[in-house]
Structures are given as structure tokens and as C-alpha cells.
Enzyme design. Structure first.
Site: not given
Ligand code: PMP
Length: 406
Positions: A123, A364, A226, A203, A200
Site C-alpha cells: 500500500h 492506493c 478496518k 488487512q 503491515d
Molecule cells: N496498509 C494496507 C495494506 C492498507 O490496506 C491500508 C488502508 N487501505 C493502509 C496500510 C493504511 O491504513 P490507514 O489509511 O487506515 O492508515
């Protein structure tokens, strides 16, 4: 055990609303999840009965509020089985956590000519903070590629690991491809070279049971919103010895021990990394959400979501001209796809008018789109409150899209 999805759905008030006169079918859980009544109630009760700034006062409410906050830290610790609450830092979310680590770890441990290993399926939140740090320090990013199924190619990873590598930062589960990465093995290989690893988990924690000690992760991050909790709260897990050596990311109230105009000494862990008035109500909401998930049972959630994935994959593959991106055998309930000759926005807009919320765009994950030479996908990301009935509606909606644009 029978998974009673109808009973679970009753806990989520928003799921009974209508959109354009259709019942809402919410398939954008990868972006954010809906909140159970229990979490909403925790937040409401906090504002109505308990609100007071933490760590600051000796009065009743402040002490009570501090107690709730520190109990939430213990809940988060237990949820990922960290060894100590000193290793649990509350942040604004996964992005906040990764920026904190990239800055702070980078300040202490990264110099000119060093290398950081990321993967091609990261991401943007796990790319850009490292780019900023590398630019500041004169370091370089190396990228683990993935194959056509959407699996990381571990032989390539092995080739990238070297004496120049200072950290490896990879996603546990891809938010576009759904791939569950072999993070234990990735960590094992990095540790063989004395290189720490950030995972990370944005997910992952809502779909899979996570034990940071078993994984031996050095850092693990996730976002509250999430995982059925309020927005604006997240977790940074870090091994205590590493966090101890790292400088604070932000300065301000609460993260200090003693301040004069000449010099400041910092608070102990975990407070050293929590500057300013923290999102204590978000932390209480997060604890409530984690308790809720534990109550349902993360293994039951995983099993049920896997059955949804199989059903949805079978249905979508029977739509003429539909291609799914991401077919790793180890995969969660995320389906990214394109329909031949149809722009994702057109399809997304038709589905929306039928009350079906799915994501369109790059999620993203621009490097993932570049890999497949596409500009975006449609993405249905399923949660444990989704049903096969809703998937049937998605299928019918896609046939309608096909009729209109195909
Ligand atoms: N890493 C991953 C794999 C994500 O899917 C996301 C959110 N789509 C993020 C990081 C960032 O999360 P946040 O916007 O809640 O900080």
C-alpha cells in the site's frame, strides 16, 4: 459450528439501511468496516459519562479515563499477543504507525548507502514514508516482485537481502490481491541476516489470528477502523528493545519526562511515542471492537469469510469476460476484477444505484496496477457480515452492467 450471520448482522445498525431504495450491500470493507452496536455504545457512553483527558489529572474522571485507556492497551496487547504493554503504542492508524517507524528507525539505524526492502504489493502507506526517509538519509529501496498469481517471489527476496539491508517492510495481506504473504518465512530469512522486519497488518488482524511473538515480527501495525473500531486510532507494535533505542517521532505533552529550554528528557515506553492528547475514546472503541471480534471468534470469522470467498469467486468467474486479479491459494475475501471493455467507474456507478458498494480505482496500490498494466480495478472486499445473498445481488448487478456496456 454454524455461523449465524443473520444474528451478527443485527449488531451492525448501518446494514439495515437502504441506498437508492435498495438494501445496502456493503463490499468496501478493505477501505473501512462498519461498526457494531457494542462499539458505538462504548463511544456514546464514554462521551456521556466518562470523558476526561488521560494521564493529566488527579480528579476522578481523569483517573477513570486513564484506567480505560491503559486497559485498552492491554486488550490490544492480548489481541496480537505482544509480550508487554510497553510494546503497544497507540497511533492514528496504520499510516501513522508506519510513518513513526520509518522516521524514528530511520533516524537511528539508517545511513547513506543502506537499503530498505519493500514488496511490489505494498500500500502507498508502506512505500511513501520509506521513500521520504531514504531521500533524507541517502538510502535506497529494493522491491520484492510478485508473480502472476499475486504471490511474492521468495527467491528474488533472498537475492535482495544483503549486508546493506537495514529493514524489511512488507504487508501481511494485500489489500488489492488478497494474498496472505508467508510473513513468518520472510521474517525468518531477514533475521538470519540480523535484519528487523515490519509487517503491515492493516488487512490482516480482522481476518486472521495474529501472534506477533510467534511470527517474531519486530514491528506490526494496524488501523482500528478496518477492524470494526472507530476511525483515528491504530496500533504500532514494536519489540521493546528496538523501541527503547529509537528516538521519539513527535514532540509534545505526555511524551516527556522533564522539559527546560535547554533540554528535554523523554518519558518511558510506550509514552515516549505518544505525544499530545491521544485519541483515548478511539482506544476505548478499539478495545470494544477487539473484544467483539474475540467474542465472535477470529477462527470462525476466517472460516466463514473463506466460504464467502469461494462462493464469490465461483459466481464472478461465471460472468462472461470478467477477470480476477489475484489468485494465490492463500488468500482472504478480497476480489479485484475487471470486465472486458468496461471501465470500472461505469460498472461501479451502476452497482451503486443498486445499493451495492464496491471500490473502484487503484486502491492506493499503483505499483500493483503497473504490474498488470491496468489503470485500476473493481474491488469487492468481504467481511463476516456479508452473505451469499448479497453476493448473488452483486452477480446480478454485474450481468446488468454487461448488458448496458458489454
Ligand atoms: N496498509 C494496507 C495494506 C492498507 O490496506 C491500508 C488502508 N487501505 C493502509 C496500510 C493504511 O491504513 P490507514 O489509511 O487506515 O492508515
Amino acid at each position: 459450528m454454524i455461523f449465524d450471520v443473520e444474528k451478527i448482522r443485527q449488531d451492525f445498525p448501518i446494514l439495515s439501511r437502504k441506498v437508492y431504495d435498495h438494501p445496502l450491500a456493503y463490499f468496501d470493507n478493505g477501505a473501512t468496516t462498519q461498526k457494531p452496536r457494542q462499539v458505538i455504545e462504548t463511544v456514546r457512553k464514554y462521551y456521556e459519562e466518562e470523558n476526561s483527558s488521560i494521564h493529566r489529572g488527579i480528579h476522578y474522571l481523569s483517573e477513570h479515563s486513564t484506567g480505560i485507556y491503559e486497559k485498552a492497551r492491554e486488550t490490544a496487547r492480548g489481541f496480537i499477543n505482544a509480550a508487554s504493554t510497553n510494546e503497544i503504542i497507540f497511533t492514528s492508524g496504520a499510516t501513522g504507525s508506519i510513518n513513526t517507524i520509518a522516521f524514528s528507525f530511520g533516524e537511528k539505524f539508517i545511513s547513506k548507502g543502506d537499503e530498505v526492502i519493500l514488496s511490489e504489493m505494498e500500500h502507498h502507506a508502506n512505500i511513501v514514508p520509506w521513500q521520504m526517509m531514504c531521500k533524507r538519509k541517502g538510502a535506497k529501496i529494493k522491491v520484492i516482485p510478485f508473480n502472476e498469481k499475486g504471490e511474492l517471489i521468495l527467491e528474488e527476496y533472498e537475492k535482495l537481502l544483503s549486508t546493506k539491508t537495514r529493514i524489511v517492510a512488507v504487508t501481511h495481506i494485500s489489500n488489492t490481491l488478497g494474498t496472505i504473504n508467508p510473513v513468518r518465512e520472510i521474517i525468518r530469512r531477514a533475521h538470519a541476516m540480523n535484519v528487523p522486519v515490519l509487517i503491515d497488518g492493516a488487512q490482516a488482524v480482522q481476518h486472521e489470528s495474529v501472534d506477533v511473538q510467534e511470527l517474531d515480527a519486530d514491528f506490526y501495525v494496524f488501523s482500528g477502523h478496518k477492524v470494526y473500531a472507530p476511525n483515528g486510532i491504530g496500533v504500532l507494535y514494536g519489540k521493546e528493545a528496538l523501541l527503547y533505542d529509537m528516538p521519539p517521532y513527535q514532540g509534545g505533552g505526555d511524551m516527556i519526562d522533564c522539559v527546560t529550554f535547554e533540554k528535554t528528557t523523554y518519558n518511558e515506553l510506550p509514552f515516549k511515542f505518544e505525544a499530545g492528547t491521544m485519541n483515548y475514546i478511539g482506544a476505548a472503541g478499539l478495545a470494544s471492537a477487539l473484544d467483539y471480534i474475540s467474542g465472535v471468534g477470529i477462527d470462525s470469522i476466517r472460516e466463514y469469510e473463506h466460504s464467502l470467498l469461494e462462493y464469490a469467486t465461483m459466481k464472478l468467474m461465471s460472468v462472461p469476460g470478467l477477470q480476477i486479479y489475484g489468485s494465490a491459494p492463500e488468500k482472504i475475501s478480497i476480489l479485484s476484477f475487471l470486465m472486458e471493455g468496461i471501465h470500472p467507474y461505469d460498472a461501479g456507478m451502476v452497482l451503486d444505484k443498486l445499493g451495492i458498494a464496491i471500490r473502484t480505482g487503484t486502491h492506493c496500490n499503483q505499483p500493483v496496477m503497473d504490474h498488470f498494466k491496468i489503470t485500476g480495478t473493481l474491488r469487492a472486499s468481504l467481511a463476516f457480515y456479508n452473505t451469499t445473498r448479497e453476493i448473488d445481488r452483486l452477480y446480478d448487478g454485474l450481468l446488468r452492467v454487461l448488458k448496458m456496456f458489454g
